[in-house]
Design a protein around this motif. Structure first.
Motif, PDB file in Angstrom:
ATOM      1  N   VAL A  95       0.821  -1.215   0.000  1.00  0.00           N
ATOM      2  CA  VAL A  95       0.000   0.000   0.000  1.00  0.00           C
ATOM      3  C   VAL A  95       0.857   1.268   0.000  1.00  0.00           C
ATOM      4  O   VAL A  95       0.325   2.369  -0.032  1.00  0.00           O
ATOM      5  CB  VAL A  95      -0.988   0.037   1.199  1.00  0.00           C
ATOM      6  CG1 VAL A  95      -2.101  -0.971   1.034  1.00  0.00           C
ATOM      7  CG2 VAL A  95      -0.249  -0.168   2.519  1.00  0.00           C
ATOM      8  N   GLY A  96       2.187   1.112   0.036  1.00  0.00           N
ATOM      9  CA  GLY A  96       3.075   2.281   0.011  1.00  0.00           C
ATOM     10  C   GLY A  96       3.482   2.620  -1.421  1.00  0.00           C
ATOM     11  O   GLY A  96       2.738   2.352  -2.369  1.00  0.00           O
ATOM     12  N   ARG A  97       4.678   3.191  -1.563  1.00  0.00           N
ATOM     13  CA  ARG A  97       5.124   3.625  -2.910  1.00  0.00           C
ATOM     14  C   ARG A  97       5.288   2.432  -3.840  1.00  0.00           C
ATOM     15  O   ARG A  97       4.905   2.489  -5.002  1.00  0.00           O
ATOM     16  CB  ARG A  97       6.463   4.361  -2.792  1.00  0.00           C
ATOM     17  CG  ARG A  97       6.315   5.819  -2.388  1.00  0.00           C
ATOM     18  CD  ARG A  97       7.658   6.525  -2.413  1.00  0.00           C
ATOM     19  NE  ARG A  97       8.113   6.783  -3.769  1.00  0.00           N
ATOM     20  CZ  ARG A  97       9.382   6.702  -4.174  1.00  0.00           C
ATOM     21  NH1 ARG A  97      10.326   6.357  -3.326  1.00  0.00           N
ATOM     22  NH2 ARG A  97       9.714   6.962  -5.419  1.00  0.00           N
ATOM     23  N   ALA A  98       5.868   1.364  -3.330  1.00  0.00           N
ATOM     24  CA  ALA A  98       6.043   0.167  -4.171  1.00  0.00           C
ATOM     25  C   ALA A  98       4.677  -0.384  -4.582  1.00  0.00           C
ATOM     26  O   ALA A  98       4.489  -0.863  -5.713  1.00  0.00           O
ATOM     27  CB  ALA A  98       6.852  -0.899  -3.426  1.00  0.00           C
ATOM     28  N   GLY A  99       3.713  -0.275  -3.648  1.00  0.00           N
ATOM     29  CA  GLY A  99       2.354  -0.751  -3.943  1.00  0.00           C
ATOM     30  C   GLY A  99       1.695   0.072  -5.028  1.00  0.00           C
ATOM     31  O   GLY A  99       0.978  -0.466  -5.888  1.00  0.00           O
ATOM     32  N   ALA A 100       1.932   1.391  -4.990  1.00  0.00           N
ATOM     33  CA  ALA A 100       1.349   2.254  -6.024  1.00  0.00           C
ATOM     34  C   ALA A 100       1.903   1.851  -7.394  1.00  0.00           C
ATOM     35  O   ALA A 100       1.161   1.815  -8.392  1.00  0.00           O
ATOM     36  CB  ALA A 100       1.657   3.713  -5.709  1.00  0.00           C
ATOM     37  N   LEU A 101       3.198   1.525  -7.427  1.00  0.00           N
ATOM     38  CA  LEU A 101       3.777   1.097  -8.711  1.00  0.00           C
ATOM     39  C   LEU A 101       3.219  -0.268  -9.116  1.00  0.00           C
ATOM     40  O   LEU A 101       2.898  -0.500 -10.294  1.00  0.00           O
ATOM     41  CB  LEU A 101       5.314   1.054  -8.610  1.00  0.00           C
ATOM     42  CG  LEU A 101       6.036   0.604  -9.873  1.00  0.00           C
ATOM     43  CD1 LEU A 101       5.624   1.429 -11.089  1.00  0.00           C
ATOM     44  CD2 LEU A 101       7.557   0.710  -9.680  1.00  0.00           C
ATOM     45  N   LEU A 102       3.064  -1.162  -8.129  1.00  0.00           N
ATOM     46  CA  LEU A 102       2.467  -2.469  -8.453  1.00  0.00           C
ATOM     47  C   LEU A 102       1.070  -2.282  -9.038  1.00  0.00           C
ATOM     48  O   LEU A 102       0.703  -2.944 -10.024  1.00  0.00           O
ATOM     49  CB  LEU A 102       2.427  -3.359  -7.199  1.00  0.00           C
ATOM     50  CG  LEU A 102       1.818  -4.755  -7.384  1.00  0.00           C
ATOM     51  CD1 LEU A 102       2.612  -5.568  -8.417  1.00  0.00           C
ATOM     52  CD2 LEU A 102       1.759  -5.523  -6.068  1.00  0.00           C
ATOM     53  N   ASN A 103       0.293  -1.360  -8.454  1.00  0.00           N
ATOM     54  CA  ASN A 103      -1.055  -1.085  -8.999  1.00  0.00           C
ATOM     55  C   ASN A 103      -0.982  -0.653 -10.454  1.00  0.00           C
ATOM     56  O   ASN A 103      -1.812  -1.040 -11.276  1.00  0.00           O
ATOM     57  CB  ASN A 103      -1.758   0.007  -8.185  1.00  0.00           C
ATOM     58  CG  ASN A 103      -2.145  -0.473  -6.802  1.00  0.00           C
ATOM     59  OD1 ASN A 103      -2.123  -1.674  -6.519  1.00  0.00           O
ATOM     60  ND2 ASN A 103      -2.468   0.463  -5.923  1.00  0.00           N
ATOM     61  N   ARG A 104       0.041   0.159 -10.783  1.00  0.00           N
ATOM     62  CA  ARG A 104       0.172   0.622 -12.175  1.00  0.00           C
ATOM     63  C   ARG A 104       0.565  -0.533 -13.094  1.00  0.00           C
ATOM     64  O   ARG A 104       0.097  -0.636 -14.232  1.00  0.00           O
ATOM     65  CB  ARG A 104       1.196   1.762 -12.256  1.00  0.00           C
ATOM     66  CG  ARG A 104       0.549   3.075 -11.808  1.00  0.00           C
ATOM     67  CD  ARG A 104       1.521   4.212 -11.620  1.00  0.00           C
ATOM     68  NE  ARG A 104       2.432   4.396 -12.744  1.00  0.00           N
ATOM     69  CZ  ARG A 104       3.635   4.946 -12.643  1.00  0.00           C
ATOM     70  NH1 ARG A 104       4.085   5.321 -11.465  1.00  0.00           N
ATOM     71  NH2 ARG A 104       4.389   5.107 -13.706  1.00  0.00           N
ATOM     72  N   ILE A 105       1.421  -1.397 -12.601  1.00  0.00           N
ATOM     73  CA  ILE A 105       1.807  -2.577 -13.409  1.00  0.00           C
ATOM     74  C   ILE A 105       0.564  -3.447 -13.658  1.00  0.00           C
ATOM     75  O   ILE A 105       0.310  -3.902 -14.778  1.00  0.00           O
ATOM     76  CB  ILE A 105       2.924  -3.388 -12.697  1.00  0.00           C
ATOM     77  CG1 ILE A 105       4.197  -2.555 -12.584  1.00  0.00           C
ATOM     78  CG2 ILE A 105       3.193  -4.708 -13.423  1.00  0.00           C
ATOM     79  CD1 ILE A 105       5.273  -3.150 -11.683  1.00  0.00           C
TER      80      ILE A 105
END
Ligand code: URA
Length: 224
Positions: A95-105
């Motif tokens: 749910v953090g920054r890495a999560g935001a990127l995962l959501n975009r992927i």
């Protein structure tokens, strides 16, 4: 898992349940509903076994156990290494920054978070975001194994070195591990770079995109 399901169905039969049909729905829909409900219940039961866990030293600094979330019947399970600060505070994975990127992927793959399942090798945050240590992985990973046994996805995407090493059983750099499928408890595993690594090194974007495209082809849903 099949044995558990069989035992549960036998139990239902003994209770007089004659099949699991939902009136007005075609058979395969009621089967899907039954599987979804059954998996959800199994995950819930597993989660209860982790409640207030003190099995390893990671419990000392945690705010929340981050069990995992998503569809109880996913085609794909994404496995990261362990919760970070945001995940520990919210009790939810990525749910953090890495999560935001995962959501975009995921969006680029044509997927929503609700369609897949996301979890980690360890369920409590390692202090200062260090890698989980071998004793922590060996204590916590049986819970990941059981999650996978319940979910029975078509494929697992291992995000980063910790998940890749655990799920492939090989200790090698991602440059060596990626580009092929492995087996974990009868399920195909595709390792790729962790979203946090992409944030540090945008050069990983292309290989990650190739890996997830390969994964989508494997499940018969190629990215257009
Ligand atoms: N990194 C992980 O490996 N897992 C999370 O849940 C968040 C960040």
């Amino acid at each position: 898992m099949k044995e558990q399901l069989r035992a549960h169905l036998l139990y239902l039969a003994e209770q007089g349940v004659q099949g699991l049909e939902i009136p007005g729905l075609p058979d395969n829909v009621s089967d899907n509903r039954a599987e979804t409900d059954f998996n959800r219940e199994c995950l819930q039961a597993l989660w209860h076994r982790l409640e207030n866990c003190t099995r390893c030293k990671l419990h000392r600094g945690r705010n929340n156990i981050v069990f995992g979330e998503g569809s109880p019947t996913p085609d794909i399970v994404f496995v990261g290494e362990g919760p970070g600060r945001d995940e520990d505070l919210q009790g939810r994975p990525f749910v953090g920054r890495a999560g935001a990127l995962l959501n975009r992927i995921l969006a680029a793959m044509g997927l929503q978070r609700e369609e897949i399942y996301i979890c980690n090798v360890v369920k409590c945050r390692p202090p200062n975001n260090r890698n989980p240590e071998p004793d922590e992985i060996s204590t916590c990973s049986p819970f990941l194994a059981q999650q996978i046994d319940i979910l029975q996805p078509r494929v697992i995407c291992a995000l980063g070195n910790v998940a890749a090493a655990f799920l492939t059983g090989r200790n090698a750099p991602m440059t060596v591990l990626r580009g092929r499928f492995y087996d974990y408890r009868g399920i195909c595993v595709r390792p790729t770079y962790h979203p946090a690594a992409i944030l540090r090194n945008p050069g990983y974007r292309r290989p990650v995109w190739e890996d997830v495209q390969e994964l989508m082809r494997y499940i018969g849903k190629p990215v257009p």
